[in-house]
Every structure is written in structure tokens, then in C-alpha cells.
Design a protein around this motif. Structure first.
Motif, PDB file in Angstrom:
ATOM      1  N   ASP A  57     -21.609 -10.446  -1.086  1.00  0.00           N
ATOM      2  CA  ASP A  57     -20.159 -10.575  -0.891  1.00  0.00           C
ATOM      3  C   ASP A  57     -19.596  -9.464  -0.015  1.00  0.00           C
ATOM      4  O   ASP A  57     -18.381  -9.382   0.195  1.00  0.00           O
ATOM      5  CB  ASP A  57     -19.437 -10.594  -2.233  1.00  0.00           C
ATOM      6  CG  ASP A  57     -19.636  -9.307  -3.034  1.00  0.00           C
ATOM      7  OD1 ASP A  57     -20.393  -8.416  -2.574  1.00  0.00           O
ATOM      8  OD2 ASP A  57     -19.036  -9.194  -4.122  1.00  0.00           O
ATOM      9  N   GLY A  58     -20.486  -8.592   0.508  1.00  0.00           N
ATOM     10  CA  GLY A  58     -20.033  -7.525   1.389  1.00  0.00           C
ATOM     11  C   GLY A  58     -19.483  -6.307   0.690  1.00  0.00           C
ATOM     12  O   GLY A  58     -18.901  -5.428   1.332  1.00  0.00           O
ATOM     13  N   HIS A  59     -19.667  -6.235  -0.629  1.00  0.00           N
ATOM     14  CA  HIS A  59     -19.163  -5.094  -1.398  1.00  0.00           C
ATOM     15  C   HIS A  59     -20.313  -4.423  -2.140  1.00  0.00           C
ATOM     16  O   HIS A  59     -21.227  -5.075  -2.620  1.00  0.00           O
ATOM     17  CB  HIS A  59     -18.094  -5.536  -2.396  1.00  0.00           C
ATOM     18  CG  HIS A  59     -16.902  -6.168  -1.740  1.00  0.00           C
ATOM     19  ND1 HIS A  59     -15.975  -5.451  -1.010  1.00  0.00           N
ATOM     20  CD2 HIS A  59     -16.490  -7.466  -1.692  1.00  0.00           C
ATOM     21  CE1 HIS A  59     -15.051  -6.278  -0.548  1.00  0.00           C
ATOM     22  NE2 HIS A  59     -15.334  -7.504  -0.947  1.00  0.00           N
ATOM     23  N   GLY A  60     -20.231  -3.113  -2.270  1.00  0.00           N
ATOM     24  CA  GLY A  60     -21.264  -2.345  -2.941  1.00  0.00           C
ATOM     25  C   GLY A  60     -20.969  -2.141  -4.412  1.00  0.00           C
ATOM     26  O   GLY A  60     -20.047  -2.746  -4.948  1.00  0.00           O
ATOM     27  N   PRO A  61     -21.776  -1.294  -5.033  1.00  0.00           N
ATOM     28  CA  PRO A  61     -22.858  -0.529  -4.407  1.00  0.00           C
ATOM     29  C   PRO A  61     -24.123  -1.369  -4.233  1.00  0.00           C
ATOM     30  O   PRO A  61     -24.306  -2.388  -4.904  1.00  0.00           O
ATOM     31  CB  PRO A  61     -23.081   0.606  -5.409  1.00  0.00           C
ATOM     32  CG  PRO A  61     -22.745  -0.001  -6.734  1.00  0.00           C
ATOM     33  CD  PRO A  61     -21.597  -0.940  -6.461  1.00  0.00           C
ATOM     34  N   SER A  89     -23.130  -8.736   5.470  1.00  0.00           N
ATOM     35  CA  SER A  89     -22.325  -9.954   5.397  1.00  0.00           C
ATOM     36  C   SER A  89     -21.591 -10.194   6.704  1.00  0.00           C
ATOM     37  O   SER A  89     -21.381 -11.336   7.115  1.00  0.00           O
ATOM     38  CB  SER A  89     -21.332  -9.885   4.229  1.00  0.00           C
ATOM     39  OG  SER A  89     -20.407  -8.831   4.405  1.00  0.00           O
ATOM     40  N   LEU A 145     -25.418  -7.397  -2.196  1.00  0.00           N
ATOM     41  CA  LEU A 145     -24.418  -7.207  -1.154  1.00  0.00           C
ATOM     42  C   LEU A 145     -23.972  -8.514  -0.512  1.00  0.00           C
ATOM     43  O   LEU A 145     -23.378  -8.501   0.567  1.00  0.00           O
ATOM     44  CB  LEU A 145     -24.977  -6.266  -0.070  1.00  0.00           C
ATOM     45  CG  LEU A 145     -25.337  -4.848  -0.520  1.00  0.00           C
ATOM     46  CD1 LEU A 145     -25.989  -4.087   0.628  1.00  0.00           C
ATOM     47  CD2 LEU A 145     -24.105  -4.100  -1.030  1.00  0.00           C
ATOM     48  N   GLU A 159     -21.841  -1.176   3.238  1.00  0.00           N
ATOM     49  CA  GLU A 159     -22.111  -2.314   2.368  1.00  0.00           C
ATOM     50  C   GLU A 159     -21.610  -3.639   2.949  1.00  0.00           C
ATOM     51  O   GLU A 159     -22.034  -4.708   2.518  1.00  0.00           O
ATOM     52  CB  GLU A 159     -21.484  -2.079   0.993  1.00  0.00           C
ATOM     53  CG  GLU A 159     -22.111  -0.939   0.208  1.00  0.00           C
ATOM     54  CD  GLU A 159     -21.602   0.429   0.593  1.00  0.00           C
ATOM     55  OE1 GLU A 159     -22.092   1.430   0.029  1.00  0.00           O
ATOM     56  OE2 GLU A 159     -20.699   0.522   1.463  1.00  0.00           O
ATOM     57  N   SER A 160     -20.722  -3.567   3.924  1.00  0.00           N
ATOM     58  CA  SER A 160     -20.159  -4.787   4.515  1.00  0.00           C
ATOM     59  C   SER A 160     -20.920  -5.264   5.741  1.00  0.00           C
ATOM     60  O   SER A 160     -20.673  -6.365   6.234  1.00  0.00           O
ATOM     61  CB  SER A 160     -18.691  -4.550   4.903  1.00  0.00           C
ATOM     62  OG  SER A 160     -18.589  -3.687   6.029  1.00  0.00           O
ATOM     63  N   PRO A 193     -17.461   0.197   6.129  1.00  0.00           N
ATOM     64  CA  PRO A 193     -18.378   0.544   5.041  1.00  0.00           C
ATOM     65  C   PRO A 193     -19.749  -0.099   5.254  1.00  0.00           C
ATOM     66  O   PRO A 193     -19.841  -1.284   5.594  1.00  0.00           O
ATOM     67  CB  PRO A 193     -17.694  -0.026   3.793  1.00  0.00           C
ATOM     68  CG  PRO A 193     -16.258  -0.196   4.176  1.00  0.00           C
ATOM     69  CD  PRO A 193     -16.241  -0.483   5.634  1.00  0.00           C
TER      70      PRO A 193
END
Length: 353
Positions: free
Chosen positions: A239-243, A194, A237, A190-191, A188
Motif C-alpha cells: 500500500d506504499g506505507h511502512g514500516p 508502489s 509495502l 516505503e512509497s 519516503p
């Protein structure tokens, strides 16, 4: 996957040519002006990216040099690095009208391929530019698996500091290579940021182990990480999570201002940290739209060919040639070399033709 590799290499060159526009758009400081000129030309679909009006810049010439060195299949450290150095020196003979950066010119002039240690140049406090980042995406094509990470880190750092021996410069090469590998893996978006921050510890260990002017490298190490931590916080982002969170108003004019805030010296995309950062920002927002990717990564008031060359490579891996006007890439300068390098890198990485 082979077709995805082809799209990555070819569209990377297309992103370069579009962002460059024979020097006109690379050196334009106004995104709105570029968009206005594009509209007057009939839009992106009307552009035939072909010589003489749409050459590739130094970015693609040097990216091809990296790709073709890797495509030799050389695995041993010293021979591979010597081959990279030789091809970078040779590539500088193909720079008429392509506007190579002064750091790339200086760095290649200091290389001595064939001599012991001839691929190493001295630390340069001013080598913070994007010249290493813009030519390193194909390293992620050659070393795409998580198990390849140590090779990706080593090759991106060593090839990067053949011209840009400063962490802000050569860590840009790591970012471009790593993001390309992430695109191959289908992680993903979004990751990715990170993941880059986590990989910096691996990079630091390698730089310390390689022991090439370690002290000045460590002294200059912090800026790249700090700027990426700031950016990921801005986008939500960390924490590596979206959106991803974007400003409510984020058109061409607003992007010019915000992209400058990413930069080291006010020239958006010029440095090793912010060329991949702008490319990443564009990828996060563009989805599967080539036109939106170009609007954000290639048509802004900054180093638009260097951000475009990175963004388009990653986008091509995810989306192929679908939705890309044929005129944007079918007659592209050096297209055959891009296809050939893509096929060879795919074979070396995956053991298939």
C-alpha cells in the motif's frame, strides 16, 4: 542540491567499484566470504577505491555514457536517442578488465547511430539482464520532477532497449531512473515500490504508442510487475506505507538465500527487475549508514556491483558524502567526469549552476 547530485554520481561509482573489486567480488557467490575478506582488509574504512586495484566496472562506464549524453542538453527525441546510441557504442571501447555483459555487447553491436532508426535493435527474448538498470539512475537526475515523468519514462525505456529489448530488462532502467527521481523529490522510501507499480501503466501506454515490436513486448510484460508485487507483499509495502518488514534473521548468509528468491535464474541482482529490487531492499534497511548500505547492496553473493551502483546513487542524494570514508571515493577512477556530469545535469534540471 548540486552537492547531492555530485554525491549521487560519485558514490554510485564508488558502490560499483566496491561491489566489483576488480571482478573478485562480483563473481563471488558467498556474502559471508566477502564480509570475511573485508574484515581481513581492516574494514570498509581501510579501502582506498583507486586504480589499479579498484577500477569501476562496465556499469559506471555505461552510466557515464548515459549521463554525458543527457548532459548535452539535447531535447529532441531522435537526436538525443542517436547521441545515447553513439555514446554506448563508444563506451564499449573502454571495457578492458570491466566484464561487460553479453547482452550489452550484442546490443551495442546492433546499434547504428546516425542512421534513421539506428538506435533501435530487435526484440530479444533473452535480454532480461540488469545492463539497462545499472546505467539509468542519471535519467532521474535529468528528469526529477513529477511533471517530468513522461520524459523519464520515454528516455529510460528507449535507452534501456538499445541493448536490452525485453521488458524485464528495460523496465529495470525505468525503476532505477524513477527511484533516483524519488530520491531527489525526498519521497519516503516505503512509497517507492508502489510508485513504480503505478508508473508501469504509463510505461505500457508508451510502449504501445511507440509501436516497436509491440506484440512480443506485451507478451513478456507480466513478469516484472508480478515479481515486484510479490516483493512488496513480502515487505508489507503493497500500500506504499511502512514500516518495511524484514526476516528476523537477515545477515549476509540469509541475504544470499533471500536475494536469490528475488532472482530470475538464481543469480541475485543479475536481472532487470531484481538489481533495483536488491538496491531498494538495502536502502530500506540501511538508513543513514553507508557501511550498512555497502553490507547489504555491495557485499553479497550476487551481481554486487550492479546492485551497488543503483543503491549508492539514491543513498548519495539523501545523505551526501557524510559518513562515507574519503578513501572510498576521493581517488575513484573517472571521478572528475562524474562531478562534471552531475553539475551539468543539475543545471539542466533546475536551471542553476
Amino acid at each position: 542540491m548540486c552537492e547531492a547530485y555530485r554525491a549521487a554520481m560519485v558514490l554510485s561509482g564508488a558502490g560499483d567499484a566496491l561491489g566489483y573489486r576488480k571482478q573478485r567480488w562480483e563473481y563471488c557467490t558467498s556474502g559471508p566470504q566477502i564480509h570475511q575478506e573485508l574484515q581481513e582488509m581492516g574494514g570498509l574504512g581501510k579501502i582506498r577505491a583507486a586504480l589499479p586495484d579498484w577500477p569501476v566496472s562496465d556499469d559506471t562506464v555505461l552510466h557515464l555514457a548515459t549521463a554525458e549524453a543527457l548532459a548535452t542538453g539535447e531535447q529532441q527525441e531522435n537526436p538525443l536517442f542517436q547521441e545515447l546510441a553513439r555514446r554506448y557504442v563508444d563506451a564499449m571501447k573502454d571495457m578492458e578488465g570491466r566484464k561487460p555483459g553479453p547482452t550489452s555487447i550484442l546490443g551495442t553491436s546492433q546499434l547504428r547511430p546516425g542512421e534513421p532508426g539506428g538506435y533501435r535493435i530487435p526484440f530479444n527474448p533473452g535480454a532480461t539482464g540488469c545492463g539497462a538498470a545499472m546505467r539509468s539512475m542519471c535519467i532521474g537526475l535529468r528528469y526529477p520532477r513529477p511533471s517530468d515523468l513522461s520524459n523519464l519514462v520515454q528516455v529510460s525505456i528507449e535507452s534501456g532497449r538499445m541493448t536490452h529489448h525485453h521488458p524485464t530488462g528495460y523496465l529495470g532502467a525505468l525503476a532505477s531512473a524513477l527511484f533516483t527521481a524519488y530520491a531527489v523529490q525526498g519521497l519516503p522510501l516505503e512509497s517507492w515500490g508502489s510508485g513504480l507499480l503505478k508508473t508501469l501503466s504509463v510505461a505500457l501506454e508508451y510502449v504501445q504508442r511507440a509501436a516497436a515490436e509491440t506484440e512480443p513486448n506485451l507478451a513478456a510484460w507480466g513478469y516484472f510487475r508480478e515479481k515486484w508485487e510479490w516483493y512488496l507483499s513480502e515487505r508489507g509495502l503493497a500500500d506504499g506505507h511502512g514500516p518495511a518488514h524484514f526476516p528476523p534473521a537477515y545477515g549476509p548468509a540469509e541475504r544470499d538465500v533471500i536475494y536469490k528468491s528475488f532472482s530470475l535464474d538464481g543469480w541475485a541482482g543479475r536481472s532487470g527487475h531484481d538489481a533495483p529490487m536488491i538496491a531498494y531492499d538495502a536502502l530500506l534497511a540501511a538508513g543513514d549508514s553507508w557501511e550498512e548500505l555497502c553490507s547489504r547492496a555491495m557485499f553479497h553473493g550476487g551481481d554486487s556491483d550492479s546492485t551497488g551502483v543503483i543503491a549508492a546513487c539514491c543513498w548519495g542524494l539523501a545523505h551526501g558524502f557524510g559518513g562515507v570514508p574519503e578513501g572510498n571515493h576521493m581517488e575513484l577512477e573517472y571521478r572528475d567526469r562524474m562531478i562534471s556530469a552531475a553539475d551539468r545535469l543539475h543545471h539542466l534540471a533546475w536551471g542553476q549552476s
